[in-house]
Design a protein around this motif. Structure first.
Motif, short mmCIF file in Angstrom:
data_model
loop_
_atom_site.label_atom_id
_atom_site.label_comp_id
_atom_site.label_asym_id
_atom_site.label_seq_id
_atom_site.Cartn_x
_atom_site.Cartn_y
_atom_site.Cartn_z
N GLU A 179 0.84 -1.21 0.00
CA GLU A 179 0.00 0.00 0.00
C GLU A 179 0.87 1.25 0.00
O GLU A 179 0.56 2.24 -0.69
CB GLU A 179 -0.94 0.00 1.20
CG GLU A 179 -1.91 1.18 1.21
CD GLU A 179 -2.76 1.24 2.46
OE1 GLU A 179 -3.69 2.08 2.49
OE2 GLU A 179 -2.51 0.48 3.40
N ARG A 226 -9.59 4.17 2.40
CA ARG A 226 -8.33 3.53 2.02
C ARG A 226 -8.55 2.56 0.86
O ARG A 226 -7.61 2.21 0.14
CB ARG A 226 -7.74 2.78 3.21
CG ARG A 226 -7.20 3.68 4.30
CD ARG A 226 -6.68 2.88 5.50
NE ARG A 226 -5.50 2.10 5.17
CZ ARG A 226 -4.89 1.28 6.02
NH1 ARG A 226 -5.38 1.14 7.25
NH2 ARG A 226 -3.82 0.60 5.67
N THR A 227 -9.76 2.09 0.69
CA THR A 227 -10.10 1.17 -0.39
C THR A 227 -11.55 1.43 -0.78
O THR A 227 -12.31 2.01 0.01
CB THR A 227 -9.91 -0.29 0.05
OG1 THR A 227 -10.19 -1.17 -1.04
CG2 THR A 227 -10.82 -0.64 1.21
N GLU A 250 -5.41 -2.09 4.42
CA GLU A 250 -6.66 -1.37 4.14
C GLU A 250 -7.86 -2.31 4.14
O GLU A 250 -8.95 -1.93 4.55
CB GLU A 250 -6.58 -0.58 2.83
CG GLU A 250 -6.44 -1.40 1.56
CD GLU A 250 -5.01 -1.58 1.10
OE1 GLU A 250 -4.75 -1.40 -0.10
OE2 GLU A 250 -4.15 -1.90 1.94
#
Length: 336
Positions: free
Chosen positions: A225, A280-281, A312
């Motif tokens: 990430e 985050r996603t 995430e």
């Protein structure tokens, strides 16, 4: 646009060259910005980018009808950026495929359509809503639609005879993804068998498959990430707005900050409040949560991600919390 039409190639190249996505020369950020982000000219990003571009070109030379899974999320956006780089100044030789649950955040769908229009790409949409409407699928009692994507995905692959399907999965996201190869063979039913994994020594990839089978390809497998966000910062890649801190009405459920939408809203014992959050996603709105955040730019997000001890998916995806093997079970059935 039909990318097979040669008369449109010139306009496509010119539109792509307007963005840092298409410029194979160097990073968009200047030296001072790069140093402030902790990015050197000779770091792992160059190797990761080179590996991903090599994979795209290998697939283009080995398969007849590849397609890129594109949801408008950060990983699929980076994936598309790399694909455009791999073939620039020629137009992208692949179409895009999105499995739309009908529960996507509107900002993500708007971004998806903007990207498709910007680069004159072909987009195929497999709609879960259509399958629910005609009875091919049934709504789950919990209202979560992510698991319902499998059948439309496999039907879309079969209908368009795609033999290679690019996905943005990374090994650091989740356990079953950690043990999947870059070239992942799927049988005639789209199922994944971990016991049929092939060795991938010295960056040699085996794409051999029987009629009816296809291969899932994960060029971002070796990225983390943090690598993704460093690359986004280096290349100045445009993302959907929900990845940056913004105020929106949210409520807390199962340790996650959820937002109301067509999928429903807070229960009687859940309080709706306006908070500064970011995602985050991206995924099904009924099961994907936001995090409290003030990170409104790439530099702040890099610091935030570097300090995080949860992936995430582990932090904000409720469908992965069903069991420790939830993702692997779905992958065996044909999921991403």
């Amino acid at each position: 646009m039909n990318q097979s039409e040669p008369e449109n190639v010139g306009s496509t190249v010119s539109s792509v060259s307007e963005s840092s996505v298409s410029e194979p020369a160097g990073p968009a950020a200047d030296t001072a910005t790069r140093r402030s982000l902790g990015i050197s000219d000779f770091d792992t990003l160059a190797a990761l980018e080179s590996e991903a571009i090599h994979i795209f070109r290998e697939v283009a030379g080995e398969f007849e009808r590849p397609v890129i899974l594109f949801s408008g999320g950060k990983d699929s956006t980076v994936l598309l950026h790399l694909a455009l780089k791999a073939f620039w100044p020629a137009p992208l030789p692949f179409a895009l495929l999105h499995v739309d649950t009908g529960h996507n955040l509107p900002e993500v769908l708007a971004f998806r359509d903007k990207v498709v229009e910007r680069y004159d790409l072909r987009l195929h949409v497999a709609s879960v809503e259509d399958y629910l409407a005609d009875g091919r699928l049934t709504e789950r009692p919990d209202g979560i639609r992510n698991p319902l994507q499998t059948v439309p995905l496999l039907d879309g692959i079969s209908e368009h005879r795609f033999d290679a399907v690019f996905g943005g999965g990374r090994r650091d996201e989740e356990r079953s993804r950690a043990k999947e190869r870059i070239f992942s063979l799927r049988n005639a039913f789209g199922q994944w068998d971990p016991k049929r994994q092939r060795p991938e020594l010295w960056n040699l990839y085996n794409g051999r498959h029987a009629p009816g089978e296809h291969v899932r390809v994960f060029p971002l497998s070796n990225w983390t990430e943090l690598d993704i966000w460093r690359y986004i910062a280096r290349e100045d890649i445009d993302l959907a707005s929900i990845y940056y801190a913004h105020e929106r009405p949210v409520y807390q459920r199962d340790g996650m900050w959820m937002t109301p939408g067509v999928w429903g809203g807070p229960a009687e014992d859940e309080q709706l409040e306006t908070r500064s959050v970011r995602y985050r996603t991206v995924g099904d709105g009924s099961t994907t949560g936001a995090i409290l955040s003030e990170a409104g730019d790439n530099t702040a997000i890099l610091a935030e991600v570097a300090a995080s001890r949860l992936t995430e998916r582990g932090a904000t995806r409720g469908d992965d919390r069903v069991s420790e093997a939830a993702m692997e079970d779905r992958k065996r059935e044909g999921y991403f």
